[in-house]
Design a protein around this motif. Structure first.
Motif, short mmCIF file in Angstrom:
data_model
loop_
_atom_site.label_atom_id
_atom_site.label_comp_id
_atom_site.label_asym_id
_atom_site.label_seq_id
_atom_site.Cartn_x
_atom_site.Cartn_y
_atom_site.Cartn_z
N PHE A 82 0.84 -1.20 0.00
CA PHE A 82 0.00 0.00 0.00
C PHE A 82 0.87 1.26 0.00
O PHE A 82 0.52 2.27 -0.59
N THR A 83 2.00 1.18 0.66
CA THR A 83 2.87 2.34 0.83
C THR A 83 3.88 2.50 -0.31
O THR A 83 4.12 3.61 -0.79
N LEU A 84 4.46 1.39 -0.75
CA LEU A 84 5.59 1.46 -1.68
C LEU A 84 5.18 1.52 -3.16
O LEU A 84 5.75 2.31 -3.92
N VAL A 85 4.24 0.68 -3.56
CA VAL A 85 3.94 0.55 -4.99
C VAL A 85 3.41 1.85 -5.60
O VAL A 85 3.81 2.22 -6.71
N PRO A 86 2.51 2.59 -4.92
CA PRO A 86 2.03 3.83 -5.54
C PRO A 86 3.13 4.86 -5.78
O PRO A 86 3.00 5.72 -6.66
N LEU A 87 4.21 4.79 -5.01
CA LEU A 87 5.29 5.76 -5.21
C LEU A 87 5.96 5.58 -6.56
O LEU A 87 6.38 6.55 -7.19
N ALA A 88 6.05 4.33 -7.02
CA ALA A 88 6.63 4.08 -8.34
C ALA A 88 5.73 4.63 -9.44
O ALA A 88 6.21 5.14 -10.46
N GLY A 243 -8.34 1.86 6.14
CA GLY A 243 -7.53 2.64 7.08
C GLY A 243 -6.05 2.38 6.90
O GLY A 243 -5.23 3.31 6.95
N ASN A 244 -5.67 1.12 6.68
CA ASN A 244 -4.27 0.77 6.44
C ASN A 244 -3.75 1.48 5.19
O ASN A 244 -2.61 1.95 5.17
N LEU A 245 -4.56 1.54 4.13
CA LEU A 245 -4.16 2.21 2.90
C LEU A 245 -3.88 3.69 3.16
O LEU A 245 -2.83 4.22 2.77
N VAL A 246 -4.80 4.35 3.83
CA VAL A 246 -4.66 5.78 4.10
C VAL A 246 -3.45 6.04 5.01
O VAL A 246 -2.64 6.92 4.75
N GLY A 247 -3.32 5.24 6.07
CA GLY A 247 -2.24 5.47 7.03
C GLY A 247 -0.86 5.28 6.43
O GLY A 247 0.04 6.11 6.61
N GLY A 248 -0.68 4.19 5.69
CA GLY A 248 0.63 3.90 5.13
C GLY A 248 1.02 4.87 4.02
O GLY A 248 2.15 5.36 3.97
N LEU A 249 0.07 5.15 3.13
CA LEU A 249 0.38 5.99 1.98
C LEU A 249 0.50 7.46 2.37
O LEU A 249 1.43 8.16 1.95
N LEU A 250 -0.42 7.92 3.21
CA LEU A 250 -0.45 9.34 3.55
C LEU A 250 0.64 9.73 4.55
O LEU A 250 1.37 10.71 4.36
N PHE A 251 0.79 8.95 5.62
CA PHE A 251 1.68 9.34 6.70
C PHE A 251 3.11 8.84 6.55
O PHE A 251 4.01 9.29 7.27
N VAL A 252 3.33 7.91 5.62
CA VAL A 252 4.69 7.39 5.43
C VAL A 252 5.15 7.58 3.99
O VAL A 252 6.08 8.33 3.73
N GLY A 253 4.50 6.93 3.05
CA GLY A 253 4.96 6.94 1.67
C GLY A 253 5.04 8.33 1.06
O GLY A 253 6.10 8.77 0.60
N VAL A 255 4.73 11.30 2.47
CA VAL A 255 5.53 12.26 3.26
C VAL A 255 7.01 12.13 2.92
O VAL A 255 7.70 13.11 2.64
N ILE A 256 7.52 10.89 2.96
CA ILE A 256 8.94 10.67 2.67
C ILE A 256 9.25 11.02 1.22
O ILE A 256 10.28 11.65 0.92
N TYR A 257 8.37 10.64 0.32
CA TYR A 257 8.60 10.91 -1.11
C TYR A 257 8.68 12.42 -1.37
O TYR A 257 9.60 12.89 -2.05
N ARG A 258 7.72 13.18 -0.79
CA ARG A 258 7.67 14.60 -1.10
C ARG A 258 8.78 15.40 -0.43
O ARG A 258 9.29 16.37 -1.01
N THR A 259 9.20 15.01 0.78
CA THR A 259 10.16 15.85 1.49
C THR A 259 11.61 15.37 1.37
O THR A 259 12.53 16.13 1.65
N HIS A 260 11.81 14.11 0.96
CA HIS A 260 13.18 13.60 0.86
C HIS A 260 13.60 13.28 -0.58
O HIS A 260 14.80 13.27 -0.87
#
Length: 270
Positions: A82-88, A243-253, A255-260
């Protein structure tokens, strides 16, 4: 512990998302199946420890052993993809389309569920001597978990559904932090330590993890829990997945992608 800087592990996150999106159907399913089975066994272990010691904190401290094992073996949980694949997809990596993201999520969900269900059946046999005796003390405790976290939410109506969703969000905030933790170090001890901390937090706090629940609720039904499959799906699994989708993608994936990885220009000195 061979620490990897945020900008570098952010690149690893996108690379991992691309690899998972392009993985074959067979390998995606097998890796998800094993992840679901191992995490389910870790959940059974943690509940057993908690019941036998009377100390839930001990179970929470030990539960991450399963999470660490499955990620070190290269297996995949739904919460992680949920967190990693959408970033690609967001990074416009070749071959990663919206359909590829959804395909990966669907296969991992099915694989995780099949693996967790297998462990549920095996552990139900253990807890009941092959369904020839009433459930053991641990088996009874698992049945109560299933009731409290389905019917218990339903008793509160919309407020219960909101609470369930938020617990799913908070869960994958922590779990996906653990997934990223495996990328923060190039040493085995460093990876384990970084994964261990957030997983312990999620488990002790009683947040809702869709894959752990794929074990707890089916085995609860096998052991005589007083709830139905419909209760499980409506009042736990489906809201927890969202909820898992929103939490992992929004608060982790994101965030890290946009700021780092996709940083804004530095401010000019004045």
């Amino acid at each position: 512990m061979s620490y990897v800087a945020p900008k570098d592990f952010a690149i690893r996150m996108v690379d991992a998302g691309q690899a998972k999106a392009l993985m074959s159907t067979r390998d995606t399913f097998i890796r998800a199946y094993m992840a679901g089975a191992i995490l389910a066994l870790a959940a059974a272990f943690a509940v057993t420890v908690s019941v036998q010691t009377g100390q839930p904190l001990v179970g929470a401290v030990l539960f991450p052993v399963g999470f660490c094992m499955l990620y070190l073996l290269g297996f995949d949980l739904l919460t992680g993809v949920f967190t990693l694949v959408p970033l690609a997809w967001l990074d416009k990596r070749p071959g990663v389309t919206g359909a590829a993201v959804l395909r990966n999520w669907g296969l991992v969900f099915l694989g995780n569920f099949a693996g967790a269900l297998t462990t549920a059946l095996l552990m139900a046999i253990v807890f009941t001597y092959g369904f020839s005796s009433p459930p053991s003390e641990v088996g009874q405790a698992i049945g109560v978990i299933g009731e409290g976290r389905t019917v218990g939410y339903a008793e509160h109506g919309a407020a219960g559904m909101l609470t369930l969703f938020v617990r799913g969000v908070l869960c994958n905030w922590m779990v996906s932090t653990g997934v990223v933790g495996a990328m923060m170090s190039d040493s085995l001890p460093g990876k384990v330590i970084a994964m261990w901390m957030p997983i312990m937090v999620f488990f002790y706090m009683g947040f809702e993890h869709s894959v752990v629940n794929m074990f707890l609720f089916p085995i609860g039904l096998m052991l005589g829990g007083d709830f139905t499959i419909g209760d499980y799906l409506l009042w736990n699994e489906l809201p927890t997945v969202l909820g898992n989708l929103v939490g992992g993608l929004l608060f982790v994936g994101l965030v890290i992608y946009r700021t780092h990885l996709r940083t804004s220009p530095e401010r000019a000195l004045r």
